[in-house]
Enzyme design. Sequence first.
Site, mmCIF file in Angstrom:
data_model
loop_
_atom_site.group_PDB
_atom_site.id
_atom_site.type_symbol
_atom_site.label_atom_id
_atom_site.label_comp_id
_atom_site.label_asym_id
_atom_site.label_seq_id
_atom_site.Cartn_x
_atom_site.Cartn_y
_atom_site.Cartn_z
ATOM 1 N N GLU A 126 30.658 37.649 41.881
ATOM 2 C CA GLU A 126 30.959 37.308 40.486
ATOM 3 C C GLU A 126 32.094 38.158 39.929
ATOM 4 O O GLU A 126 32.845 37.715 39.059
ATOM 5 C CB GLU A 126 29.722 37.460 39.600
ATOM 6 C CG GLU A 126 28.680 36.346 39.787
ATOM 7 C CD GLU A 126 27.658 36.669 40.868
ATOM 8 O OE1 GLU A 126 27.851 37.666 41.608
ATOM 9 O OE2 GLU A 126 26.658 35.922 40.968
ATOM 10 N N PHE A 181 11.533 37.229 35.946
ATOM 11 C CA PHE A 181 12.375 37.286 37.141
ATOM 12 C C PHE A 181 13.841 37.051 36.771
ATOM 13 O O PHE A 181 14.171 36.094 36.097
ATOM 14 C CB PHE A 181 11.900 36.240 38.154
ATOM 15 C CG PHE A 181 12.769 36.208 39.391
ATOM 16 C CD1 PHE A 181 12.856 37.321 40.228
ATOM 17 C CD2 PHE A 181 13.520 35.079 39.696
ATOM 18 C CE1 PHE A 181 13.674 37.291 41.351
ATOM 19 C CE2 PHE A 181 14.337 35.055 40.821
ATOM 20 C CZ PHE A 181 14.417 36.158 41.652
ATOM 21 N N GLN A 182 14.694 37.941 37.210
ATOM 22 C CA GLN A 182 16.147 37.890 36.967
ATOM 23 C C GLN A 182 16.502 37.839 35.479
ATOM 24 O O GLN A 182 17.460 37.192 35.084
ATOM 25 C CB GLN A 182 16.785 36.718 37.720
ATOM 26 C CG GLN A 182 16.700 36.933 39.231
ATOM 27 C CD GLN A 182 17.634 36.053 40.031
ATOM 28 O OE1 GLN A 182 17.888 34.911 39.656
ATOM 29 N NE2 GLN A 182 18.149 36.589 41.126
ATOM 30 N N LYS A 223 17.485 28.820 30.405
ATOM 31 C CA LYS A 223 17.387 27.721 31.365
ATOM 32 C C LYS A 223 16.676 26.501 30.775
ATOM 33 O O LYS A 223 17.047 25.369 31.050
ATOM 34 C CB LYS A 223 16.637 28.195 32.614
ATOM 35 C CG LYS A 223 16.586 27.135 33.686
ATOM 36 C CD LYS A 223 15.953 27.647 34.966
ATOM 37 C CE LYS A 223 15.978 26.539 36.023
ATOM 38 N NZ LYS A 223 15.363 26.987 37.279
ATOM 39 N N MET A 259 46.304 57.733 44.000
ATOM 40 C CA MET A 259 46.446 58.299 42.659
ATOM 41 C C MET A 259 45.513 59.500 42.481
ATOM 42 O O MET A 259 45.883 60.502 41.852
ATOM 43 C CB MET A 259 46.150 57.217 41.619
ATOM 44 C CG MET A 259 46.420 57.618 40.202
ATOM 45 S SD MET A 259 48.114 58.139 39.951
ATOM 46 C CE MET A 259 48.839 56.694 39.218
HETATM 47 C C1 LIG Z 1 46.962 54.417 36.314
HETATM 48 C C2 LIG Z 1 47.447 53.937 34.974
HETATM 49 C C3 LIG Z 1 48.583 54.488 34.420
HETATM 50 C C4 LIG Z 1 49.083 54.008 33.217
HETATM 51 N N1 LIG Z 1 50.261 54.517 32.742
HETATM 52 C C5 LIG Z 1 50.831 53.952 31.651
HETATM 53 C C6 LIG Z 1 52.136 54.344 31.211
HETATM 54 O O1 LIG Z 1 52.797 55.188 31.806
HETATM 55 N N2 LIG Z 1 52.638 53.724 30.125
HETATM 56 C C7 LIG Z 1 51.950 52.756 29.445
HETATM 57 O O2 LIG Z 1 52.465 52.203 28.475
HETATM 58 N N3 LIG Z 1 50.726 52.394 29.828
HETATM 59 C C8 LIG Z 1 50.158 52.943 30.928
HETATM 60 N N4 LIG Z 1 48.919 52.513 31.327
HETATM 61 C C9 LIG Z 1 48.272 51.423 30.595
HETATM 62 C C10 LIG Z 1 47.562 51.889 29.336
HETATM 63 O O3 LIG Z 1 46.299 52.405 29.690
HETATM 64 C C11 LIG Z 1 47.396 50.715 28.338
HETATM 65 O O4 LIG Z 1 46.699 49.664 28.964
HETATM 66 C C12 LIG Z 1 48.702 50.158 27.837
HETATM 67 O O5 LIG Z 1 49.546 51.199 27.384
HETATM 68 C C13 LIG Z 1 48.445 49.180 26.710
HETATM 69 O O6 LIG Z 1 49.583 48.433 26.452
HETATM 70 P P1 LIG Z 1 49.686 47.550 25.139
HETATM 71 O O7 LIG Z 1 49.306 48.353 23.959
HETATM 72 O O8 LIG Z 1 51.030 46.918 25.156
HETATM 73 O O9 LIG Z 1 48.675 46.351 25.420
HETATM 74 P P2 LIG Z 1 47.186 46.061 24.912
HETATM 75 O O10 LIG Z 1 46.299 47.173 25.173
HETATM 76 O O11 LIG Z 1 46.860 44.736 25.507
HETATM 77 O O12 LIG Z 1 47.334 45.904 23.358
HETATM 78 C C14 LIG Z 1 47.986 44.823 22.795
HETATM 79 C C15 LIG Z 1 48.178 45.043 21.313
HETATM 80 O O13 LIG Z 1 48.833 43.886 20.779
HETATM 81 C C16 LIG Z 1 48.080 43.330 19.714
HETATM 82 N N5 LIG Z 1 48.244 41.883 19.748
HETATM 83 C C17 LIG Z 1 47.581 40.978 20.498
HETATM 84 N N6 LIG Z 1 48.035 39.734 20.242
HETATM 85 C C18 LIG Z 1 49.028 39.864 19.334
HETATM 86 C C19 LIG Z 1 49.881 38.929 18.690
HETATM 87 N N7 LIG Z 1 49.822 37.615 18.938
HETATM 88 N N8 LIG Z 1 50.794 39.409 17.812
HETATM 89 C C20 LIG Z 1 50.869 40.757 17.534
HETATM 90 N N9 LIG Z 1 50.071 41.659 18.103
HETATM 91 C C21 LIG Z 1 49.154 41.221 19.008
HETATM 92 C C22 LIG Z 1 46.650 43.771 19.963
HETATM 93 O O14 LIG Z 1 45.927 43.786 18.758
HETATM 94 C C23 LIG Z 1 46.860 45.167 20.555
HETATM 95 O O15 LIG Z 1 46.994 46.135 19.551
HETATM 96 C C24 LIG Z 1 48.397 52.994 32.522
HETATM 97 C C25 LIG Z 1 47.235 52.460 33.068
HETATM 98 C C26 LIG Z 1 46.763 52.907 34.298
HETATM 99 C C27 LIG Z 1 45.539 52.269 34.869
HETATM 100 C C1 LIG Z 2 36.543 50.819 39.843
HETATM 101 C C2 LIG Z 2 37.313 52.081 39.842
HETATM 102 N N1 LIG Z 2 36.831 53.179 40.447
HETATM 103 C C3 LIG Z 2 37.551 54.322 40.454
HETATM 104 C C4 LIG Z 2 38.758 54.401 39.826
HETATM 105 C C5 LIG Z 2 39.546 55.714 39.811
HETATM 106 N N2 LIG Z 2 40.817 55.552 40.543
HETATM 107 C C6 LIG Z 2 41.994 55.329 39.913
HETATM 108 S S1 LIG Z 2 43.262 55.129 40.951
HETATM 109 C C7 LIG Z 2 42.287 55.404 42.288
HETATM 110 C C8 LIG Z 2 42.856 55.368 43.680
HETATM 111 C C9 LIG Z 2 43.280 54.026 44.114
HETATM 112 O O1 LIG Z 2 43.555 54.062 45.481
HETATM 113 P P1 LIG Z 2 44.272 52.867 46.211
HETATM 114 O O2 LIG Z 2 43.622 51.576 45.827
HETATM 115 O O3 LIG Z 2 44.353 53.124 47.658
HETATM 116 O O4 LIG Z 2 45.718 52.831 45.564
HETATM 117 P P2 LIG Z 2 46.868 53.955 45.604
HETATM 118 O O5 LIG Z 2 46.669 54.864 44.451
HETATM 119 O O6 LIG Z 2 46.741 54.669 46.910
HETATM 120 O O7 LIG Z 2 48.127 53.177 45.494
HETATM 121 C C10 LIG Z 2 40.970 55.639 41.902
HETATM 122 C C11 LIG Z 2 39.867 55.928 42.822
HETATM 123 C C12 LIG Z 2 39.214 53.242 39.188
HETATM 124 N N3 LIG Z 2 40.366 53.211 38.520
HETATM 125 N N4 LIG Z 2 38.498 52.087 39.217
#
Ligand SMILES: Cc1cc2nc3c(=O)[nH]c(=O)nc-3n(C[C@H](O)[C@H](O)[C@H](O)COP(=O)(O)OP(=O)(O)OC[C@H]3O[C@@H](n4cnc5c(N)ncnc54)[C@H](O)[C@@H]3O)c2cc1C
Ligand SMILES: Cc1ncc(C[n+]2csc(CCOP(=O)(O)OP(=O)(O)O)c2C)c(N)n1
Lengths: 573, 173
Positions: A64, A126-127, A176, A485
């Site tokens: 799922e 159940f479930q 259900k 990472m």
């Molecule tokens: C490993 C990792 C590293 C990351 N590093 C970075 C990084 O370096 N830089 C970075 O930026 N992010 C990074 N992120 C992502 C970060 O965590 C956020 O998800 C991201 O910054 C959110 O971007 P956003 O605000 O554009 O989008 P969203 O979180 O999707 O927010 C969208 C916004 O737009 C608004 N909105 C929605 N629809 C409309 C509309 N029609 N008109 C006007 N407004 C609207 C919403 O209300 C909301 O406030 C990283 C994530 C991971 C997993």
């Molecule tokens: C479900 C989940 N568990 C743990 C983490 C923490 N986490 C962030 S990045 C990362 C490593 C990812 O490794 P890989 O998929 O091999 O990608 P790489 O960073 O090597 O490109 C982990 C464990 C996460 N983001 N999501």
Amino acid sequence: MSVEAKSETQTGAKPKTGADLLVQSLIDEGVDTIFGYPGGAVLPIYDALYKARESFDHILARHEQGSVHAAEGYARVSGKPGVVIATSGPGATNLVTGIADAMMDSLPLVVFTGQVARSVIGTDAFQEADVMGITTPITKHNYQVQSLSDIPRIVKEAFHIASTGRKGPVVVDIPKDISATIHDENYDTDFHLPGYQPTTKPNPLQIKKLADALVRSKKPVLLAGAGVLHGEASSQLKAFAVKHSLPVTTTLLGLGSFPGDHELSLGMAGMHGTYAANKALYECDLLINIGARFDDRLTGNLNHFAKYATVAHIDIDPAEIGKNVETKIPIVSDSKAALSELLSVANESPKHYEWMDKLNAYQAECPLWYEDSQEKISPQWLIQKIHEATDGDAIVTTDVGQHQMWAAQYYKFTNADKWVTSGGLGTMGFGFPAAIGAQLAKPDETVVAIVGDGGFQMTLQELSLLQEKGLPVKVIIVNNEALGMVRQWQEKFYDERYSESLLTVQPDFVKLAESYQIRGLRVESPEELEHIIPDIFNYNGPVVVDCRVLKLENVYPMIAPGKGLHEMIGVKP
Amino acid sequence: MRRVITATVQNRSGVLNRVTGLLHKRQFNIESISVGRTETDSISKMTFVVEVPDHQKLEQLVKQLNKQIDVLKVSDITDKAIVARELALIKVVSNSQLRNEIQGIIEPFRASIIDVSRDSLTVQVTGKTDKVEALIDLLRPYGIKELARTGLTAFLRGHQPQVTDLPSYSILK
Ligand SMILES: Cc1cc2nc3c(=O)[nH]c(=O)nc-3n(C[C@H](O)[C@H](O)[C@H](O)COP(=O)(O)OP(=O)(O)OC[C@H]3O[C@@H](n4cnc5c(N)ncnc54)[C@H](O)[C@@H]3O)c2cc1C
Ligand SMILES: Cc1ncc(C[n+]2csc(CCOP(=O)(O)OP(=O)(O)O)c2C)c(N)n1
């Protein structure tokens, strides 16, 4: 929806059970793709789907979690709600990660879960799982159907809520006995939601304020977030930026909202953003945020964020404005409506030559960089090669980790809705099933899933779907034999104590692909990659590529935890 | 800051859980909450007393509540002309000698004794929170066996004074 199915339901007998009524409601909503998995509590629904099988493409993911991530990928690239069905208890709880992910990244989903019969709800039947309790904090809204005749109205409300305003997931829990009951009641599909009236048009006074600030500003910058994409406002954004010569940076989720190769583009900002983008946010005197929620990965330490700037924030969700960053010019609006309004009122602003020169110098002196490697494949170079081979126009999905950041940095997105990644929740296991959903929504486009060797192993059972549906998704495993990472953080901040982050034992990904009758390839050197890459993208079917890359490569530049945007490390020397 | 917030909500199953869950998730500190039906059939009213650190957090609280689909209207009525009441039941240790003495204490509060047993009596008091607390403090020396409070419920007075330079928390309207 097929023509025959429609005429059959129009001329044929009335829907017979609650489940039939549900299926008819889905047809009425124009749903043609369903991501689902059967089970006891949804047997009546699956029976109704069987009768209406001409109307839907049902995608049976093998878990799922795969269904819900595929539905997210589908929603991200099509703009339409992804529809998911799962059974009660474990079926529903397996969806939780995906629902939370969609909530964080504002993706429209309508999720139907089976529930035990009304007579036994609350008896640990159940479930049975408390789906309403579990999903209340991770949905935009949720319903438990209490009466058969409510089904058509609730389905309508669910689709309306999921796909308007700030989009998001809606769960409908269906006992259900309701779906199994023979239906002879009258029903009404009209709905009225007095507590839900999203503001979509900007307040003219605030628009005027912003236009005035723009004229006064010497160092303006535009920050484009996912809200630009949700509002389908990329062309207005471009027109606005060009009209006022505004440098543009994007969030991770805003990539593609502004062409990455445009002369006004500074690239992505934030923790792994470009030096120029982060300096622009730090030094600017006017920050215009359009549809970004000022996430901490973007802002770094808030005390240093845009500290010299007047902040204007355009967002459809009033609760995002002023939540993290003090905002002088709040504009509650849909991004397209606000940008159109701004384009019509604001006169061209004076050019900011000095500011642009400064930003151009940052870009020239401190671009993204990595050390070339002769024998081994650099992951950054790999992404550049993929970009080249796909003319920068593929739909790219990623998992979470280093490869995600390299894809964000080096695949210069020039078009909207081509980038599918898990930003807010950062869900490993997302990338591959999301690619399946994206390919289903856009069968004629090239879809590349860039995944880590770790994350791919969380949901790779969905390889079955590539085989079954003949989906030509290209899966590129950026294989560094590590949870890269995590390993990088342990290297930098925990003295290289690699606690549980090295994946020395792995399946043979080539044989694995082949066992699903999918083409599998392994590449270990730059020459091999050069040689094989055209073949990967010209091949008319799915491919899984185990791409062995430099194992200890790190993502740079970066902002260490707790630091400000002006304190980047790993900038080009 | 201690604020009194009211919310009118659709009277649907789960709505209380939605609202309290939201406050909990966003780390708001609820001092009391009271819920009940209103003059309109399908609508209930909630009154919260919350402790928030600053105006920015207060604004977040109001906006997040407003975002709930079953929530129709949210108002911070702290600085308005309001009527606000709560009810407390206080079971105090007592015997026949003390009963008159206690009666004398509670009378100025217009509280009443609603139950009497050999070794205790129960006082009912309604009023603003500070009045209720003052009475509780006066009764404490006798020994409070049990205390139950409803939490504050409140709404605006029929007439509001004209000067209302209240902060507005909705950018929409
Ligand atoms: C490993 C990792 C590293 C990351 N590093 C970075 C990084 O370096 N830089 C970075 O930026 N992010 C990074 N992120 C992502 C970060 O965590 C956020 O998800 C991201 O910054 C959110 O971007 P956003 O605000 O554009 O989008 P969203 O979180 O999707 O927010 C969208 C916004 O737009 C608004 N909105 C929605 N629809 C409309 C509309 N029609 N008109 C006007 N407004 C609207 C919403 O209300 C909301 O406030 C990283 C994530 C991971 C997993
Ligand atoms: C479900 C989940 N568990 C743990 C983490 C923490 N986490 C962030 S990045 C990362 C490593 C990812 O490794 P890989 O998929 O091999 O990608 P790489 O960073 O090597 O490109 C982990 C464990 C996460 N983001 N999501």
